[in-house]
Structure formats: C-alpha cells, structure tokens
Design an enzyme around this catalytic site. Structure first.
Site, PDB file in Angstrom:
ATOM      1  CE  LYS A  77      39.864  40.136  43.253  1.00 47.68           C
ATOM      2  NZ  LYS A  77      40.827  40.340  42.129  1.00 47.68           N
ATOM      3  CB  SER A 151      41.368  36.926  40.810  1.00 48.40           C
ATOM      4  OG  SER A 151      41.772  38.288  40.938  1.00 48.40           O
ATOM      5  CB  SER A 175      42.189  40.078  38.105  1.00 43.01           C
ATOM      6  OG  SER A 175      43.049  38.968  38.175  1.00 43.01           O
TER       7      SER A 175
END
Length: 603
Positions: A77, A151, A175
C-alpha cells in the site's frame, strides 16, 4: 477483467518452484503481463520490468535455502515505505522517496519476497471505499462498476486479480477487512503493535496497524509468521503474548453473533441471506452460536469519527495540510480539517466515553470465544458512492470501526456470493493477541467452503493447502485424558478449575490397552510394545490447559499414574496419562470396551 492464469497462492507457487514447473523469473513475466495497463486502477507505482527480472535472477542465483518467501511476489500500500520508491499516500504533492524500507517490508524482502510495486488507496488512508484517490477510483475485482473497498483498495484488488500472492495494507477502522470482503479475500487485522508501523504514513497512530491481504488463511498465516516481530522504533509496538486457549482448533468454538433484531444490512437482502448461510456453515463446523447484545459495540463504532480520532488524523498531516490544503482530495480535506476543531476537553470526553464502553463490551465476552460478523452490511456502486461520499462510506464501517478502538484482532474471510455475483465476507473478531486462534479458525472455515466461494479471489482457481508456521506460542499445554478426568467424571474439576477447555473428543492410535486399576476409580492406559499385536483405539478427550497451571495439575496425580505422551488417531502426539507397570498388578483388562465411559456404563 485480467487475471493471472497461474495460481499465486503460496502453496501452489512453492510447489511449482519445487517441481521446476516455474521459476521466479517466469513468475515475474506472468505478473507483468497480468497487470497490463491496469484497468482496475489498482497500482500507483510499479517497479520496472528490468528491475523485477534482476531481483528474480538474483534470487535464483542464491537459491531458496533459508528464504521462506523465495520468489513470492507481493504489493505494498502506498502509505508504506519501500526504499527508493516514492511514498505518496495517494497525494502527489506529499510524496517523498525513502532511503529505507518500512520495518515490516524489509522483513518480507529479507525472506525472499519480490516487491512488485505500490498500490492505490483512499488518500491518507481516509475512507473505506477506494474512490478517494487522484490516481483514480480503484474498481472491484468482480464488477468494475462497484467499489473495491478501501482504504487499502489496490492492495486487495491486486491480490484478487492474481497480480501478486499477498499484499500489505493498513487498517485503522476496517481498511484491511472491508476490501477483503468485497474481493473474496482473507484480510488479517493483527493486534496493535505486532506488525511494526515504523515507516508507515500514519492515519491515527494510536489505532493504525499494518494488515495482510492473502488468497488463503494459510498464506496469511505464513506471511504473518515472517512479518511480525517487536520493533523498538515503533512507539506502539509490543511483543506478542501467548494467545491461550486456541478456539480456532477447538471442536466446538463459541461464536458470538448479534441478536437478530440488531443485525443491520441497510436493505441489502442478498447480504442478509449470505449471512444466514454463513451462520449455517458455522454450525456445520461444530461451532456454538451465542446471541449477544451488540449495542455497546455499535456505540463504540460511532465514536471513531468524534473527538480525538478525527483530531488525530489532522495531527498526522497537520503541517502539510495547513500549508497546502488544496493538494488534498476534496472529501479527504473536508474530513481531515474537521479534526482541527475539537477542543482538548472534547478529546478527554470521548476517551472517558470509550473507557466506559470498553468495560461494557468486555463484560459480554464471558460467554463466547470470538465474534462472527458480516464484514460489511452492503456494497455500493461507484456512482452511488461519489454522490454521497461521506454517508455511504460510513455504511461500510458498522461492523469494523469498534475493533481498532477496543484493541481487538480480526480476520475477514470469504463466505459466498450475492445472486448478482458480488462477493460476501464475514469477519471473526477476538481480543488482542488472539491472532493465532483467529487464523486457525479462518483456515478451517476456508477448507469447508464449497463451489465458487472456495476459489481464490477473482481468479477462479482452487487453493493448494500447505502447512504454515505458527507465529506465536499458545502458552497452553494439550492434555489427553482417558478416565476420571473426562467431562462429567469425578476428577474433571481438576481441569476446569484451572481454566482448561475441551478441544476435542477422539481416540488414541490403535496401539493401546486399557486397564481398570484395582481401586476401581481410575484406568491405566498402556501402549503395547512396538511390533506387538493386541493394541486398540481408546476413547480420550483432549483439553487445553494454561501452561502456568500444568505443574500443579501434574503434581496432583497420584501413583501409579503420571504424564507422558499419548499418540492420537490422527498421528499427533500430546501430553497424556501413563501407568507404571507396577500399577497393573491385579488390574482388569477392559480394552474391549473401547474406553472408560463404556466400561463404567456396564456397571
């Protein structure tokens, strides 16, 4: 939809490496081809093909010895540092290029994994939907008209499409779980501090964890076992604690589920039906479902966007947002700047409220081992999300927000599909340091899935099981009992008073004989000599006993009995009762009864 034609699950890939049908260099080529022009907008930065080939070739030259993730591709990420690659947090003006990789990334690289690149996310990890990025909305792996979840949007989609074997995300409010549920994946939200957040752009530092997305629970287990470790540079880092009773491997785990009148699906009949089917699957696994009052957990979830935690998001990027507010995505700016308004008094008030709710929540846990929840009550189309970006995003956090606030661990797992083909997932939740039992329960859950639900992400491929290493010791001792300590028998309180829990009812391997000792109160279990005939399978129960209590338990066992090792029917060996040969003088051979209960029943 472009998926990789080869399975990148750890079991399948490592098997292919062993038999020579694939090499890391070939896998890199397949990965580059599968990503293509990235129509799902899963990636922000991809390592160039030449560098990936060089990394693969260097691993091949070195060989796999001592590298448990040798040649395994993974994604990161883009709020987690990878040395030499810009970290943007999905905000180009914020970008910086770190000289060192994040602690957790370096552990994976040192284990032989291949970093493919950095993935798309809701800007500054603010959101659960995957549309809040200037690099473009990330599209669901099954239907691009729907949100991917966020996210950690690209981290999930890259795994679901078979671009990588696993990925790292972050989880502050769900997330690491919501995107897993929306893309038919496993998503592990570890206990706070077990995976270092050093080298991670913070959202809420007091709540943030690094999460793991994987195709299977076995894969998540293996990655967790390598990635976890105490990091003194992580202010919130803490060593793993023994997890205690392993409900994930218990014959009848107790799963807490919200009362029927408290379940919320926001009108999504498909998800409601999927959860009913998940409850049925849990019962089929042998679980006991315990209905609980979920209201204090709902109340806790609603706290997340109040007081200190919105202010903490603002604090995380305060200098940047104050200097360049227009650099942020509009909805991200609106939410984050809201954190500049609360007073210190508001923060204390919210903390007091959280402490009171935590006590109410803790009181509920006495009747069950872990929770079984929908990962999300529903899923939305991208256009619906963009029309009401804040309200519709909040829909996804109903069953996730409270986990971080209460310092729990959780794992999201696939659980089926709606009639329109979109995935549905459930999440198991337990108190901190229960990561290992959660992983074991997730492994059992996935092994029981049938049909399309058993396939990997959006690839349509089947899993190849393998034995993953346990990351954290249990602090428990497993003991097989065969007589007066069986459940319902006179000496069973010697186990239960020490906090022991029944794991399973089974039999020994067929190499034992059972004798009723002369006092008539206890049996003696004796293993026949190797090569000798006449052994039989004898009924036993396996109990999980806290290690700190094991010594006092053994000390209370009178001669001629003692504790040795008992071989079970499945080939495993646990602590168990043995009998000294002198104790068999005058004893009666009761092997034919198959167990102490059957012998006692005949009077």
């Amino acid at each position: 939809m472009t998926t990789n034609p080869i399975s990148l699950s750890l079991g399948a890939l490592q098997q292919a490496y062993r038999d020579g049908s694939l090499t890391p260099l070939q896998v890199v080529e397949q990965v580059v081809a599968a990503i293509g022009d990235d129509p799902h907008t899963a990636w922000i930065h991809r390592i160039d093909a030449a560098s990936l080939r060089a990394r693969a070739q260097a691993l091949m030259d070195r060989g796999p010895a001592g590298l448990p993730l040798w040649g395994i591709p993974f994604a990161i990420k883009d709020n987690i540092d990878l040395a030499g690659v810009p970290t943007t947090a999905a905000c180009p003006d914020y970008a910086y290029t770190p000289e060192r990789s994040a602690f957790v990334v370096q552990r994976l690289l040192d284990a032989g994994a291949i970093a493919i690149g950095k993935t798309n996310l809701d800007q500054f990890a603010t959101g659960l939907n995957g549309t809040r990025s200037p690099y473009g909305a990330c599209h669901n792996a099954f239907n691009p008209d729907y949100v991917s979840g966020g996210s950690s949007a690209g981290s999930a989609v890259s795994v679901a499409l078979g671009h990588v074997s696993f990925s790292l995300g972050t989880d502050t409010a769900g997330s690491g779980r919501v995107p897993a549920g929306f893309n038919n994946l496993v998503g592990l939200k570890p206990s706070l501090g077990l995976l270092s957040t050093h080298g991670v752009v913070p959202a809420c530092r007091s709540l943030d964890v690094v999460s793991i997305f994987a195709l299977t629970a076995d894969d998540a287990q293996q990655v967790f076992s390598i990635a976890h470790g105490y990091d003194a540079q992580d202010a919130y880092g803490r060593p793993a604690q023994p997890h205690g009773f392993d409900f994930g491997r218990a014959e009848h785990p107790r799963l807490g589920v919200p009362r029927a009148d408290q379940l919320q699906f926001l009108g999504d009949a498909g998800y409601a039906q999927c959860f009913e089917e998940a409850r049925a699957q849990a019962l089929a696994l042998g679980a006991e479902l315990v209905e609980i009052d979920f209201e204090p957990f709902f109340e806790t979830a609603r706290l997340l966007y109040e007081g200190p935690w919105v202010a903490e998001r603002y604090q995380a990027i305060r200098t940047f947002i104050d200097a360049q507010p227009d650099a942020l995505f509009s909805v991200t700016r609106e939410i984050t700047l809201g954190g500049a308004k609360p007073l210190a008094a508001d923060a204390f008030a919210a903390q007091y409220r959280l402490r009171a709710l935590a006590k109410r929540c803790a009181a509920v846990w006495s009747s069950f081992d872990c929770m079984l929840l929908p990962t999300s009550p529903t899923i939305h189309r991208i256009d619906t999300m963009l029309a009401e970006p804040i309200a519709r995003n909040s829909d996804f956090g109903i069953y996730t927000n409270f986990v971080n606030l209460l310092d729990y661990a959780a794992i999201a797992v696939p659980a089926g599909f709606r009639a329109d083909g979109l995935p549905f997932g459930v999440t198991f939740v337990a108190p901190a340091h229960q990561d290992q039992p959660l992983l074991h329960l997730a492994q059992r859950w996935q092994q029981a899935l049938q049909g399309r639900a058993a396939t990997l992400g959006a690839t349509g491929l089947a899993a190849v099981p393998f034995e993953a290493a346990n990351a954290v010791p249990s602090g428990q001792v497993r003991v097989a009992v065969c007589g007066a300590h069986l459940q319902g028998q006179p000496l069973n309180p010697q186990l239960t008073s020490r906090g022991a829990r029944l794991v399973q009812r089974t039999t020994t391997a067929a190499v034992y004989r059972l004798y009723a000792l002369p006092d008539g109160k206890r049996p003696g279990l004796v293993r026949v000599a190797e090569g000798e005939e006449g052994g039989a399978a004898i009924e036993v129960e396996v109990w999980d006993l806290p290690g700190a209590q094991f010594g006092s338990f053994v000390d209370g066992i009178p001669a001629p009995l003692g504790i040795g090792r008992t071989l079970l029917a499945d080939g495993s060996s646990v602590a168990g009762f043995i009998c000294e040969p002198s104790g068999l003088v005058g004893a009666r051979d009761i092997t034919a009864f198959g167990g102490w209960r059957a012998y006692k029943a005949q009077g």
